[in-house]
Design a protein around this motif. Sequence first.
Motif, mmCIF file in Angstrom:
data_model
loop_
_atom_site.group_PDB
_atom_site.id
_atom_site.type_symbol
_atom_site.label_atom_id
_atom_site.label_comp_id
_atom_site.label_asym_id
_atom_site.label_seq_id
_atom_site.Cartn_x
_atom_site.Cartn_y
_atom_site.Cartn_z
ATOM 1 N N LYS A 79 0.834 -1.201 0.000
ATOM 2 C CA LYS A 79 0.000 0.000 0.000
ATOM 3 C C LYS A 79 0.868 1.250 0.000
ATOM 4 O O LYS A 79 0.483 2.279 -0.537
ATOM 5 C CB LYS A 79 -0.913 0.012 1.220
ATOM 6 N N GLU A 108 -3.679 10.084 3.599
ATOM 7 C CA GLU A 108 -5.032 9.969 3.071
ATOM 8 C C GLU A 108 -5.374 11.186 2.211
ATOM 9 O O GLU A 108 -6.095 11.077 1.215
ATOM 10 C CB GLU A 108 -6.033 9.829 4.221
ATOM 11 N N ASP A 109 -4.814 12.351 2.568
ATOM 12 C CA ASP A 109 -5.047 13.569 1.789
ATOM 13 C C ASP A 109 -4.464 13.467 0.379
ATOM 14 O O ASP A 109 -4.953 14.106 -0.544
ATOM 15 C CB ASP A 109 -4.447 14.787 2.506
ATOM 16 N N ILE A 110 -3.383 12.669 0.229
ATOM 17 C CA ILE A 110 -2.775 12.528 -1.104
ATOM 18 C C ILE A 110 -3.239 11.250 -1.807
ATOM 19 O O ILE A 110 -2.702 10.873 -2.839
ATOM 20 C CB ILE A 110 -1.233 12.581 -1.046
ATOM 21 N N GLY A 111 -4.240 10.565 -1.216
ATOM 22 C CA GLY A 111 -4.847 9.424 -1.884
ATOM 23 C C GLY A 111 -4.307 8.056 -1.495
ATOM 24 O O GLY A 111 -4.599 7.069 -2.159
ATOM 25 N N VAL A 112 -3.532 7.989 -0.410
ATOM 26 C CA VAL A 112 -3.016 6.696 0.042
ATOM 27 C C VAL A 112 -3.684 6.363 1.369
ATOM 28 O O VAL A 112 -3.443 7.020 2.374
ATOM 29 C CB VAL A 112 -1.472 6.746 0.227
ATOM 30 N N GLU A 113 -4.557 5.361 1.351
ATOM 31 C CA GLU A 113 -5.277 4.995 2.565
ATOM 32 C C GLU A 113 -4.557 3.851 3.262
ATOM 33 O O GLU A 113 -4.562 2.714 2.791
ATOM 34 C CB GLU A 113 -6.709 4.579 2.235
#
Length: 135
Positions: A79, A108-113
């Motif tokens: 991930k 999470e703000d840059i799209g990595v959860e």
Amino acid sequence: MKLFSYVSKNFNLLSIKMTASKQETQRQTILHFWKKGIHNAAEIHSLTKIPLKTIYQNLKKIKNTGDIKCKSGSGRIKKITPSASQAIGQYIRREPSLSAKSVAAKLEDIGVEVSRSTVSRHLGDLGYRSALPLC
């Protein structure tokens, strides 16, 4: 580098350089005897003392594929990509007191959860450790 040797009736000395592991050395030895025309597992076992089960498994691979390479694992896709890892490093360098939870929120703000524990584990792999401030 260690040298691993087998002495046999048919060959003066068979030397194989020790590679990554004992298993890899065994595989290479079995392949060597296969190429020399010894296709009998019991005979290879008597010459090398490699366990019969190992020899049978590797001979089966050789017969099916022609080589002794292990199958590559399917493996879970990470991930935390290299770019996300770089971002984590930048966050920590800019603000060393960030918690793993807040780093996960920034990712999470840059799209990595990812979870807090994933971030914590990744930081540990990079050599970071958690500590309380002295003052």
